[in-house]
Design a protein around this motif. Sequence first.
Motif, PDB file in Angstrom:
ATOM      1  N   THR A  82      -5.946   6.346  -0.808  1.00  0.00           N
ATOM      2  CA  THR A  82      -6.922   6.233   0.280  1.00  0.00           C
ATOM      3  C   THR A  82      -8.330   6.503  -0.227  1.00  0.00           C
ATOM      4  O   THR A  82      -9.284   5.799   0.131  1.00  0.00           O
TER       5      THR A  82
ATOM      6  N   ARG B 125      -0.672   9.479  -1.698  1.00  0.00           N
ATOM      7  CA  ARG B 125      -1.299   8.559  -0.750  1.00  0.00           C
ATOM      8  C   ARG B 125      -2.784   8.882  -0.562  1.00  0.00           C
ATOM      9  O   ARG B 125      -3.608   7.977  -0.403  1.00  0.00           O
ATOM     10  N   ALA B 126      -3.117  10.158  -0.586  1.00  0.00           N
ATOM     11  CA  ALA B 126      -4.528  10.532  -0.421  1.00  0.00           C
ATOM     12  C   ALA B 126      -5.383   9.975  -1.552  1.00  0.00           C
ATOM     13  O   ALA B 126      -6.543   9.591  -1.335  1.00  0.00           O
TER      14      ALA B 126
ATOM     15  N   HIS C  81      -4.633  -0.414  -0.791  1.00  0.00           N
ATOM     16  CA  HIS C  81      -3.830  -0.481   0.428  1.00  0.00           C
ATOM     17  C   HIS C  81      -2.353  -0.697   0.098  1.00  0.00           C
ATOM     18  O   HIS C  81      -1.473  -0.140   0.771  1.00  0.00           O
TER      19      HIS C  81
ATOM     20  N   GLU D 299      -1.139   2.636  -1.067  1.00  0.00           N
ATOM     21  CA  GLU D 299      -1.042   3.561   0.066  1.00  0.00           C
ATOM     22  C   GLU D 299       0.301   3.429   0.770  1.00  0.00           C
ATOM     23  O   GLU D 299       0.932   4.424   1.138  1.00  0.00           O
ATOM     24  N   SER D 300       0.722   2.200   0.981  1.00  0.00           N
ATOM     25  CA  SER D 300       1.923   1.961   1.780  1.00  0.00           C
ATOM     26  C   SER D 300       3.205   1.922   0.954  1.00  0.00           C
ATOM     27  O   SER D 300       4.287   2.202   1.481  1.00  0.00           O
TER      28      SER D 300
END
Length: 227
Positions: free
Chosen positions: A135, A131-132, A120, A123-124
């Motif tokens: 995730t 980002r994928a 997480h 991701e941010s």
Amino acid sequence: MSSPETRARARLGHLLSEIASNAPAPASGSAAAAVVATAAALLQKVALRSPAWPEAAAAHSRAEALRLRAEELIELDSLAFLAFLEAVRSGGDVEAARRPTIDVPTEIARSAAEVVRLAHDLESKGNPNLRADATAAAILAEAAARTAEMLVRVNESAGPRAARVRAGGPGRAPGRSRDSGPPSRSRIAREGPSTRSADSRPASSRSRSASAGSPSTRRARRRGGSR
């Protein structure tokens, strides 16, 4: 001399072959640990390719540590379960042997949860182009955590008979044919209700009904009645 990549492929192939075999272990616990290792490896990639994030190096180091420990847990889970089976078979201290079968998947679940938290963050804060991957790492780790938590519950309540069943020994419940017992709703929907059709009547009844109701028979009766 084989390259590190060749050796890595051989290790993965060996693990998958062993999981697919008839042996009682490695099984779902080792598979869950392997998924955690895979998710952590994805996070290493994301961190390496996020040079603009000041904490990328620390994230990479943490992901690497989680991956290496998860690789160890693959083997530890298998060894723990095999030792438990041996205690059951030999009449040894089953309760002492049971403890590692709970502790190892507990650690797998905790490691998976930490991978999710790190995913997480990446991701941010990591490279948005990856980002994928972050995730995907979170999704994989969440599935591994659920698997490990389920195994903890199973192993906490597993008795000797359950262990023998999981090992494929005596105590396995007899199989049941798909067609035995009353039909299920889905089977009824596929095949239709098993009621008798009109054509299941005796032939004599069908012929009487057909002759009585045919147009030619009715016309003949009307002509006969007018004479």
